[in-house]
Design a protein around this motif. Structure first.
Motif, short mmCIF file in Angstrom:
data_model
loop_
_atom_site.label_atom_id
_atom_site.label_comp_id
_atom_site.label_asym_id
_atom_site.label_seq_id
_atom_site.Cartn_x
_atom_site.Cartn_y
_atom_site.Cartn_z
N UNK A 128 17.79 -23.18 35.39
CA UNK A 128 19.04 -23.67 34.81
C UNK A 128 18.89 -25.14 34.48
N UNK A 129 19.27 -25.58 33.31
CA UNK A 129 19.79 -24.82 32.17
C UNK A 129 18.73 -23.89 31.60
N UNK A 130 19.21 -22.90 30.88
CA UNK A 130 18.31 -21.87 30.36
C UNK A 130 17.25 -22.46 29.45
N UNK A 131 16.03 -22.04 29.71
CA UNK A 131 14.91 -22.42 28.84
C UNK A 131 14.30 -21.13 28.33
N UNK A 132 13.31 -21.23 27.48
CA UNK A 132 12.75 -20.08 26.78
C UNK A 132 12.51 -18.86 27.67
N UNK A 133 11.57 -18.86 28.61
CA UNK A 133 11.47 -17.65 29.44
C UNK A 133 12.40 -17.79 30.65
#
Length: 196
Positions: A64-69
């Motif tokens: 978190x925060x959302x990254x690619x994988x």
């Protein structure tokens, strides 16, 4: 219904929520009992046979925060699956101060993951929203209130589908069934697509 809403209900809260805003808000109106034997971040309303598991959206993923994988946290998934297997009337409340793109992505992933279960998902922005959701559902599903709500819904449904109700509404508008059917058929013929 006033007896149901004014009474101090017993609520079993997991010890992980001991010093939280949500527990403090619940404690103002209800008898709270903390337990280490319940699933982490759960609140159980025994009078309604309803249980809630609260998950902050940032704890639902491995990154978190959302990254690619990214993926949902396997420990959380296991905890929710255990919650679903223990509680037949369970709700998952996902909390976030703002439901932006990342938060909605996580919420949708949780919905997809638990779509085939009896678990119901709700969003909440803060502790106050969370408590309000829990209390509304718990009060609506408690025996006297649920019977009253069910009866009123059945009456409303019966009235909604009743031909007599439709005729009454049409007569209040100064129309009868023939006028409605005639006007509907004229509008449909005007909107028909010419055949090629």
């Amino acid at each position: 219904m006033s007896e149901v809403s004014s009474a101090r209900w017993p609520v079993i809260v997991n010890s992980s929520l001991y010093d939280s805003d949500m527990a403090r808000q619940l404690q103002r109106e209800h008898k709270i009992r903390y337990s280490d034997n319940t699933i982490k971040h759960t609140c159980i309303f025994p009078l309604s046979s309803i249980a809630f598991i609260i998950v902050p959206v940032n704890e639902a993923t491995t990154v978190w925060p959302l990254k690619s994988p990214w993926k949902l946290d396997p420990a959380l998934i296991e905890r929710i699956e255990r919650f679903v297997s223990v509680h037949c009337n369970g709700y998952l409340i996902v909390t976030a101060s703002l439901f932006g793109q990342h938060e909605m992505t996580v919420f949708s992933s949780l919905q997809d993951r638990f779509l085939k279960t009896k678990l119901r998902l709700l969003p909440a922005h803060n502790a106050s929203d969370c408590v309000q959701c829990m209390l509304t559902i718990a009060k609506a599903t408690c025996k006297p209130a649920s019977a009253i709500i069910k009866e009123r819904m059945n009456v409303a449904l019966a009235n909604q589908l009743s031909e007599v109700a439709v005729i009454h509404i049409l007569s209040m508008l100064g129309l009868n069934q023939h006028d409605i059917l005639f006007q509907s058929s004229q509008k449909l013929s005007l909107h028909q697509v010419p055949s090629l």
